[in-house]
Scaffold this motif. Structure first.
Motif, PDB file in Angstrom:
ATOM      1  N   PRO A   1       0.821  -1.200   0.000  1.00  0.00           N
ATOM      2  CA  PRO A   1       0.000   0.000   0.000  1.00  0.00           C
ATOM      3  C   PRO A   1       0.858   1.254   0.000  1.00  0.00           C
ATOM      4  N   VAL A   2       0.363   2.291  -0.654  1.00  0.00           N
ATOM      5  CA  VAL A   2       1.065   3.572  -0.674  1.00  0.00           C
ATOM      6  C   VAL A   2       1.080   4.145   0.741  1.00  0.00           C
ATOM      7  N   PRO A   3       2.240   4.602   1.227  1.00  0.00           N
ATOM      8  CA  PRO A   3       2.276   5.197   2.573  1.00  0.00           C
ATOM      9  C   PRO A   3       1.390   6.439   2.646  1.00  0.00           C
TER      10      PRO A   3
ATOM     11  N   ASN B   1      -2.716   5.470   7.127  1.00  0.00           N
ATOM     12  CA  ASN B   1      -2.359   4.083   7.440  1.00  0.00           C
ATOM     13  C   ASN B   1      -1.092   3.969   8.283  1.00  0.00           C
ATOM     14  N   PHE B   2      -0.690   5.081   8.892  1.00  0.00           N
ATOM     15  CA  PHE B   2       0.422   5.053   9.840  1.00  0.00           C
ATOM     16  C   PHE B   2      -0.132   4.824  11.241  1.00  0.00           C
ATOM     17  N   ILE B   3       0.366   3.813  11.943  1.00  0.00           N
ATOM     18  CA  ILE B   3      -0.072   3.557  13.322  1.00  0.00           C
ATOM     19  C   ILE B   3       0.575   4.622  14.208  1.00  0.00           C
ATOM     20  N   ASP B   4      -0.242   5.547  14.722  1.00  0.00           N
ATOM     21  CA  ASP B   4       0.324   6.721  15.396  1.00  0.00           C
ATOM     22  C   ASP B   4       0.353   6.598  16.918  1.00  0.00           C
ATOM     23  N   VAL B   5       0.213   5.391  17.460  1.00  0.00           N
ATOM     24  CA  VAL B   5       0.232   5.213  18.916  1.00  0.00           C
ATOM     25  C   VAL B   5       1.530   5.782  19.484  1.00  0.00           C
ATOM     26  N   GLY B   6       1.407   6.736  20.400  1.00  0.00           N
ATOM     27  CA  GLY B   6       2.566   7.394  20.997  1.00  0.00           C
ATOM     28  C   GLY B   6       3.137   8.515  20.163  1.00  0.00           C
ATOM     29  N   ASN B   7       2.633   8.656  18.938  1.00  0.00           N
ATOM     30  CA  ASN B   7       3.147   9.685  18.026  1.00  0.00           C
ATOM     31  C   ASN B   7       2.024  10.566  17.468  1.00  0.00           C
ATOM     32  N   GLU B   8       0.974  10.688  18.239  1.00  0.00           N
ATOM     33  CA  GLU B   8      -0.185  11.433  17.773  1.00  0.00           C
ATOM     34  C   GLU B   8       0.149  12.887  17.447  1.00  0.00           C
ATOM     35  N   ALA B   9       1.009  13.506  18.254  1.00  0.00           N
ATOM     36  CA  ALA B   9       1.306  14.937  18.057  1.00  0.00           C
ATOM     37  C   ALA B   9       2.022  15.182  16.734  1.00  0.00           C
ATOM     38  N   VAL B  10       3.021  14.353  16.416  1.00  0.00           N
ATOM     39  CA  VAL B  10       3.761  14.567  15.174  1.00  0.00           C
ATOM     40  C   VAL B  10       2.880  14.290  13.965  1.00  0.00           C
TER      41      VAL B  10
ATOM     42  N   HIS C   1       8.257   6.457   6.040  1.00  0.00           N
ATOM     43  CA  HIS C   1       6.824   6.292   5.751  1.00  0.00           C
ATOM     44  C   HIS C   1       6.132   7.650   5.840  1.00  0.00           C
ATOM     45  N   LEU C   2       6.395   8.387   6.911  1.00  0.00           N
ATOM     46  CA  LEU C   2       5.740   9.677   7.095  1.00  0.00           C
ATOM     47  C   LEU C   2       6.145  10.672   6.019  1.00  0.00           C
ATOM     48  N   LEU C   3       7.418  10.662   5.640  1.00  0.00           N
ATOM     49  CA  LEU C   3       7.870  11.600   4.609  1.00  0.00           C
ATOM     50  C   LEU C   3       7.225  11.276   3.264  1.00  0.00           C
ATOM     51  N   HIS C   4       7.160   9.990   2.918  1.00  0.00           N
ATOM     52  CA  HIS C   4       6.472   9.598   1.686  1.00  0.00           C
ATOM     53  C   HIS C   4       4.988   9.959   1.756  1.00  0.00           C
ATOM     54  N   ALA C   5       4.380   9.788   2.936  1.00  0.00           N
ATOM     55  CA  ALA C   5       2.968  10.106   3.104  1.00  0.00           C
ATOM     56  C   ALA C   5       2.714  11.588   2.877  1.00  0.00           C
ATOM     57  N   VAL C   6       3.580  12.432   3.410  1.00  0.00           N
ATOM     58  CA  VAL C   6       3.446  13.872   3.208  1.00  0.00           C
ATOM     59  C   VAL C   6       3.614  14.207   1.723  1.00  0.00           C
ATOM     60  N   ARG C   7       4.591  13.577   1.063  1.00  0.00           N
ATOM     61  CA  ARG C   7       4.794  13.840  -0.364  1.00  0.00           C
ATOM     62  C   ARG C   7       3.551  13.471  -1.166  1.00  0.00           C
ATOM     63  N   GLU C   8       2.944  12.310  -0.850  1.00  0.00           N
ATOM     64  CA  GLU C   8       1.741  11.903  -1.569  1.00  0.00           C
ATOM     65  C   GLU C   8       0.594  12.876  -1.325  1.00  0.00           C
ATOM     66  N   ALA C   9       0.445  13.336  -0.081  1.00  0.00           N
ATOM     67  CA  ALA C   9      -0.618  14.287   0.235  1.00  0.00           C
ATOM     68  C   ALA C   9      -0.435  15.586  -0.536  1.00  0.00           C
ATOM     69  N   LEU C  10       0.803  16.051  -0.631  1.00  0.00           N
ATOM     70  CA  LEU C  10       1.081  17.286  -1.364  1.00  0.00           C
ATOM     71  C   LEU C  10       0.860  17.109  -2.857  1.00  0.00           C
ATOM     72  N   ARG C  11       1.265  15.976  -3.398  1.00  0.00           N
ATOM     73  CA  ARG C  11       1.065  15.721  -4.831  1.00  0.00           C
ATOM     74  C   ARG C  11      -0.410  15.665  -5.181  1.00  0.00           C
ATOM     75  N   GLU C  12      -1.229  15.125  -4.274  1.00  0.00           N
ATOM     76  CA  GLU C  12      -2.668  15.075  -4.526  1.00  0.00           C
ATOM     77  C   GLU C  12      -3.258  16.477  -4.622  1.00  0.00           C
ATOM     78  N   GLN C  13      -2.600  17.435  -3.986  1.00  0.00           N
ATOM     79  CA  GLN C  13      -3.041  18.830  -4.057  1.00  0.00           C
ATOM     80  C   GLN C  13      -2.465  19.554  -5.272  1.00  0.00           C
TER      81      GLN C  13
ATOM     82  N   ASP D   1      -3.537  -7.713   5.661  1.00  0.00           N
ATOM     83  CA  ASP D   1      -4.936  -7.630   5.238  1.00  0.00           C
ATOM     84  C   ASP D   1      -5.076  -6.813   3.959  1.00  0.00           C
ATOM     85  N   GLU D   2      -4.303  -5.726   3.842  1.00  0.00           N
ATOM     86  CA  GLU D   2      -4.392  -4.885   2.647  1.00  0.00           C
ATOM     87  C   GLU D   2      -3.883  -5.607   1.404  1.00  0.00           C
TER      88      GLU D   2
END
Length: 228
Positions: A12-14, A18-27, A57-69, A173-174
């Protein structure tokens, strides 16, 4: 000659979702707000944590979010041997695993950082970087190191045992793959436990299971290790 499976499950695309943020909710919330708002503050962000904690994973996720915009993004990691000059059309600069940068890459990263924060045209751009240690401990040229550390700095906490299993279960599962508890126990006790390595192992198991038309079991894992 081995017959390659044509229907190999795709990882799956990061994404931030789909990032498990337990303990990292703020970031994760910080990245979600900054990535989702074209009027984001240009104050830079550094996310640091141990190998396998999910930084890339987070950096790729941010890049994908920005590209979608429709945003254009400057990206640098250690595999980009000869980085080019800063592009004025970039709206965000992303720097992955800066602790691995060569002298040439550090010079380019500094150039990108300076031009992003004080561009010749338009507003200042956001710089998001990742590292495996806090800014004070980075073995980088001083002008780059200090700039990376003057904005928002977050430590990414590694997942615990339960969260690690949840990530593996979700990834399987994915892909439409069933991982029994005994298989997961075997993976977590016999292999490197950082998430990036476990995801690579899951990809290999998925492909091997498809190629051999077998379910993922402990005997299949052993067979793959013997034959691959």
């Amino acid at each position: 000659m081995k017959q390659m499976a044509l229907d190999i499950g795709l990882a799956p695309v990061p994404t931030l979702a789909n990032f498990i943020d337990v303990g990292n909710e703020a970031v994760v919330e910080h990245l979600r707000l900054w990535a989702g708002n074209p009027l984001r503050s240009p104050v830079p962000t550094l996310v640091w944590g141990e190998s396998g904690s999910g930084k890339t994973h987070l950096l790729h996720a941010v890049r994908e979010a920005l590209r979608e915009q429709g945003a254009r993004v400057g990206w640098m990691d250690a595999s980009l041997r000869h980085p080019g000059e800063f592009d004025e059309q970039w709206q965000v600069v992303l720097l992955d695993d800066v602790q691995l940068y060569t002298a040439e890459q550090q010079a380019a990263a500094f150039n990108w950082f300076v031009h992003a924060q004080a561009p010749a045209h338009g507003p200042a751009r956001w710089v998001l970087a990742t590292a495996d240690r806090p800014p004070a401990d980075l073995k980088l040229r001083e002008d780059l190191r200090t700039r990376l550390g003057w904005g928002h700095v977050f430590q990414l906490q590694a997942l615990g045992e339960a969260e690690r299993r949840a990530v593996l279960r979700r990834a399987a599962d994915e892909r439409g793959v069933f991982l029994g508890d005994e298989v997961m126990d075997f993976m977590l006790t016999r292999f490197t436990r950082d998430l990036s390595s476990l995801m690579m192992l899951l990809d290999q198991l998925d492909a091997y299971a498809l190629r051999t038309q077998r379910a993922i079991t402990i005997p299949l894992i052993k067979s793959m290790l013997e034959n691959e």
